[in-house]
Structures are given as C-alpha cells and as structure tokens.
Design an enzyme around this catalytic site. Structure first.
Site, PDB file in Angstrom:
ATOM      1  CG  HIS A   1      -2.235  -0.646   0.914  1.00 60.72           C
ATOM      2  ND1 HIS A   1      -3.049  -0.194  -0.097  1.00 60.72           N
ATOM      3  CD2 HIS A   1      -2.844  -1.719   1.435  1.00 60.72           C
ATOM      4  CE1 HIS A   1      -4.111  -0.975  -0.160  1.00 60.72           C
ATOM      5  NE2 HIS A   1      -4.005  -1.926   0.756  1.00 60.72           N
TER       6      HIS A   1
ATOM      7  NE  ARG B   1     -10.388  -4.871  -8.281  1.00 61.87           N
ATOM      8  CZ  ARG B   1      -9.176  -4.799  -7.759  1.00 61.87           C
ATOM      9  NH1 ARG B   1      -8.173  -5.451  -8.323  1.00 61.87           N
ATOM     10  NH2 ARG B   1      -8.943  -4.068  -6.701  1.00 61.87           N
TER      11      ARG B   1
ATOM     12  CD  GLU C   1      -6.287  -9.932  -9.617  1.00 61.05           C
ATOM     13  OE1 GLU C   1      -5.670  -9.033  -9.040  1.00 61.05           O
ATOM     14  OE2 GLU C   1      -7.461 -10.249  -9.322  1.00 61.05           O
TER      15      GLU C   1
ATOM     16  CG  ASN D   1      -0.088  -5.137  -8.194  1.00 67.55           C
ATOM     17  OD1 ASN D   1       0.867  -4.874  -8.917  1.00 67.55           O
ATOM     18  ND2 ASN D   1      -1.041  -4.273  -7.933  1.00 67.55           N
TER      19      ASN D   1
ATOM     20  CB  CYS E   1      -5.043  -2.875 -14.505  1.00 65.38           C
ATOM     21  SG  CYS E   1      -5.621  -4.362 -13.679  1.00 65.38           S
TER      22      CYS E   1
END
Ligand code: PEP
Ligand code: MG
Length: 556
Positions: A186, A325, A415, A438, A486
């Site tokens: 974060h 999303r 993902e 990520n 993204c």
C-alpha cells in the site's frame, strides 16, 4: 565519501536532500497500579483519546481524499474496534492506567493478528500506528509520525503507515525511503499516487544518521549516501532532462512508429478523477470499487450510493473506456461482513470473485448500480472480475452480468497463474483480459505482496511473470480480443515498453506515472519493444531481464 545502497525503486524521480527519520519510537507507558476509585475516570480518558484519534484519522482522510482516504478511514475504524475497547476497559478495571491499558490491549490484539494469517501481517503496521497515536495523546507527548520541518527533506522510515503517507507534503518531502514494504504494498501505491520518488525494502535505511545528505533514485532503487558534487549534478541534470521530456509528451499513448497503446488510469473513486484527467488518461483501466465498501465494514453500500459514485466517474470520461472492477474483498482487503474470519491462509481462500459468488446479492446490487449509472451516458463501460481462476469462474461472472442487464463488455482479471495458462479457455466466456500483475506475481512466486523480505520475488521483471503475460496476450490476440495490464508493472516506463512488445494492448496505472510511461513509449518502435521483450524473457533473473531490455532499447 560517497556510498551506494540498493533497495527497490517504487516511485519515479530523483530526490536529493537531508535525511529526517519518522518519529516511530514505540512509547511504552510505565506499568503502575491505580486505585479502584480512579478506574472510571481512566476509562473516560481512554475513550476520549480513542475518539480523538479516530476523528483525527478521519479528518486526515478527508484532507487526503482518494485511496488514502479509504485507508485512513479503515484505520479510524480499527481504533474504535468494540472488542479492543472492551479489553481496555477490563484492564483499567483491574488497576491499569489508561495509557498502559491501551498499550497492553493493542499488544494482545497485535499478537492475534500477526499469528492469524498473511493479510493481517500488513495491517500490523496500521495497528501499531493507531496504538502509538492513542498512547501519545494520553501521555501528552508529540504524535509519532512525519517530522516537523520547514526545510525540504528525505523521509526515512521503517515502514510508512497509511496515515503518514497521506500527510506527506510533496513540497517538503522530497522523497522517501523505507526498510520494509514491497513494490506492490500500500505504501508504494500511495507514494505513486502522491508523485513522490520512493525506494522501499532498503535494509539498513534506519541506520542513516539524521541530517545526512542522500540522493534517491526512485527508478533504479539506488540511494547515494553523501553523494559527490559530480553525482548530484549528474542526477539533477538527468531529472531536468526527464522533466522537459515529460512536459513535451502529450496525447494518446503510442510507440514511435504509431502503434497505439491506450494509457489508462487506476482509480479508487471519484476523488482520483481530477489527477487522472490532468495526466491525460485516455480512460480508466481499473476502478478499484472496494474503497466504496470500506466506509462501513458491516454491510454493503446501498445501490443509490453506488450509482452516485459510479456515475461521477463515468461522467468524467465521456466517450472513453472505463473499466470497473467488481468488489475485490478478502486477503489484503478484508471486509467483516464478507470475509471469513477463520481461514488459515486468506490469500488462498475465499476472496475476489469467490466472495461474490458466495454472496450473489452483493454482486447483483453492484452490477445493477453500474447498469443504472451508465444509463444514457456515451461511455464505453467495461466490467471485470478479480481473481478469476478458470473458465467456470469466467462463465459465472458473465452470467451474473447478463442477468443484471449491464450493457458493457465483460472481462476477467488474470491474477492467478491458471487463468494465464488457460487464457484461451477463459476468453470463451469474456471479451477481454486485464493482467493484475501484483497478485499474479504473488501467486506465481508464492510471495506475499505485503512482505518486504520477499520483494525480490514480487519484482514484475521476473521472467516467469513475463512468460505468463506473454501467454495471456498471445491468447487474446488469437481470439481477436484485448489484453491490458492494470497491475503496478504498467507504471514502470521501461517495463511498459516490454509489456507492449509482449503484445499487451493497453496499460493502466496510477495517474502520476502516465507522463513517464507516455514519454518512454514514444521513444521506441514496436519492433524495438518486441526485441526488448524477447531479450527480457531470455534472461534468468529480474535484474538480467531489466538490463537486457535496457541494452536493446538503448542500442547497446
Ligand atoms: C493486481 O493484483 O495487480 C491488481 C491490479 O489488483 P489489486 O492491486 O487491487 O489487488
Ligand atoms: Mg489484485
């Protein structure tokens, strides 16, 4: 004498200035007994301090807006957790002072969190920060956090709590350096949102003496301690050159030979829209809707509230692509009313689309709200699901979208490695793919994205990750569909060229990164990007992949 330290560069730019450390000293109040008749007064003091800290966090959130606001509001809720407060009351009733009771109650809760699974590890820093703020208030000492300084400085911290990151004043804070944190933590995401150069996962950062001059390169992850005059001049000249190049580059994203790669923005809500528009985003590539859900951890926001938020975003991008999303709850984004509390390994449990399929009413309300928000607008709405594992997941999502009557393209985020490996199968059900690099890195390398110690494995330059990107892009091309990125990988200008070379059709990132990516992409042809991509994939390590791509693009 100049020395060099190496961490992970997570936010572009150069910062040269004196080190100031974050005030993170843990305040341990003395353990003294109070007489029983003082208990009530102490309980009142504790409650007042908690309320004041929560209000302060909310106020900081309002000031910061965007993703930072959601994070700070979550922290404010943490401060007011009823179980924690009950524990504080109990401890005071048996003789603790207010400050000691808060200290001990948080310590017990901390232990519980630290042992309760991966995603909670990331919340321990937030919890410590809340505890320190309450204890400091009770002791009447200065709040821990951003140092008071009227001179610009480089902020050094063990890890940055969201509350502090949100407070960083970009005119005073030249850049920041942390010992912990990974490229997709974060703190890194928030740093990019602020546009402040940052290096994370730098062992020994805490030992830099206060006032030492350092030169931080947020792109390479290098820190030069006591930099030579020559070094400073060279870095300043490079930064000035880059700034001029950024200012000169405008318009849609494209390679030097005109191959178009739309540059889209990642946003957390309407508050992030102005920065995205200003950066020239060609639309939104990732609207993280979970931030809407963080206001109230007990239930979903009403359909009306959702319609309003979605409409504000859709109206800001007329005639453009906006990819929303659906809720990605669980793991690093837990929600009390949806996320199972007792999973041994939440990142591998019920999260993302899995949560929504278990709670179809939440998905239905969100999709209905999106359909209503888009009514009558000329926007190109696209809706995608997080954490799609296979064709069955993709079909379940597409069926839910159709049932809710959403006039949009339906897509799947890639993902989970299985979705990349079987991308053609997934594409039988949806119209586009969006690579969430990520999480894709987290699951490919079995490396928690919140843990600094494994940041080597979360590096999106890892050739194995590039292979999965290539597989997905090739599958989309074969199916005549699109495949964007993204995840944070898209915000690295050099990697953006490699992703383009791998066949990715759009790039979505925090607004602050768009000018950097646009300027770099415009320097190279598609053929050069393809050669750089092939060279990167032929490497064995992330460092070698980066160096190989750099060598191809700079014509070495
Ligand atoms: C990702 O995982 O790459 C992604 C874009 O989603 P998030 O960072 O919100 O999990
Ligand atoms: Mg993700």
């Amino acid at each position: 004498m100049e020395t060099t330290l190496r961490g992970v560069g997570v936010s572009h730019g150069v910062a040269i200035g004196e080190v100031r450390h974050m005030g993170t000293a843990v305040l341990e109040p003395p353990a003294k007994q109070i007489p029983a008749e003082e208990a009530e007064r102490e309980q009142g003091r504790a409650r007042k301090a908690v309320e004041a800290v929560a209000a302060d966090l909310m106020a900081r959130g309002n000031l910061a807006g965007g993703e930072a606001q959601a994070v700070l509001e979550a922290q404010a809720m943490m401060a007011q957790d009823p179980e924690l407060m009950a524990d504080v009351d109990r401890r005071i009733a048996v003789g603790s002072t207010a400050e000691r009771a808060v200290y001990d109650a948080f310590a017990a809760y901390r232990e519980l969190l630290a042992n309760a699974g991966e995603y909670l590890a990331g919340r321990v820093a937030d919890l410590d920060d809340v505890r320190n703020r309450i204890v400091a208030r009770l002791l009447g000492v200065p709040m821990p956090g951003v140092p008071d300084s009227d001179q610009p400085y480089v902020l050094v911290a063990r890890d940055l709590a969201p509350a502090d990151t949100a407070l960083l004043d970009p005119t005073l804070v030249l850049g920041f350096v942390t010992e912990e944190g990974g490229p997709t933590s974060h703190s890194a995401i928030l740093a990019r949102a602020l546009g402040v150069p940052a290096v994370v996962a730098l062992p020994g950062a805490g030992e830099l003496a206060e006032g030492t001059v350092v030169a931080v390169d947020g792109s390479t992850g290098e820190i030069f301690v006591d930099p030579s005059e020559e070094r400073k001049q060279q870095m300043e000249a490079a930064a000035a050159e880059r700034k001029a190049a950024l200012a000169a580059s405008t318009g849609p994203g494209a390679t030097a030979d005109g191959h178009k790669v739309p540059l889209l923005a990642n946003i957390g809500g309407p508050a992030d829209v102005p920065a995205a528009v200003e950066a020239g985003a060609e639309g939104v590539g990732l609207f993280r809707t979970e931030f809407l859900f963080l206001d109230d951890n007990k239930k979903a926001p009403s359909e009306e509230k959702q319609v309003e938020a979605y409409r504000q975003v859709l109206e800001a991008f007329p005639e453009s692509r906006v990819v929303v999303r659906v809720l990605d709850a669980g793991a690093d984004k837990p929600l009390d009313f949806l996320t199972p509390a007792d999973e041994p390994n939440p990142a591998l449990g019920v999260r993302g689309l899995r949560t929504l399929l278990d709670h179809p009413e939440v998905l239905r309300t969100q999709l209905t709200a999106l359909a209503k928000a888009a009514e009558g607008l000329p926007v190109h709405l696209e809706v995608m699901a997080p954490m799609v594992a296979d064709r069955t997941d993709a079909k379940a999502f597409a069926d839910a979208c159709r049932a809710a009557g959403v006039q949009a393209k339906f897509g799947a985020m890639v993902e989970i490695p299985s979705a990349a490996l079987r991308a053609r199968s997934v594409l039988q059900e949806v119209e586009f793919l969006s690579l969430g690099t990520n999480d894709l890195a987290q699951y490919t390398f079995a490396a928690d994205r919140q843990v600094g110690a494994v940041s080597r494995l979360q590096d999106p330059w890892q050739p194995a990750l590039l292979d999965l990107v290539a597989l997905s892009a090739e599958a989309a091309r074969a199916e005549g569909k699109s495949c964007g990125v993204c995840g944070e990988a898209a915000s690295d200008p050099l990697l953006a060229c490699v992703l383009t070379g791998l066949g990715v059709t759009s790039l979505s990132m925090g607004a602050a990164s768009i000018p950097y990516v646009r300027a770099t992409l415009a320097k190279y042809t598609l053929a050069q990007c393809e050669r750089a991509a092939a060279a990167a994939r032929a490497a064995d390590t992330a460092e070698e992949a980066r160096a190989a791509a750099q060598a191809v693009l700079s014509g070495e």
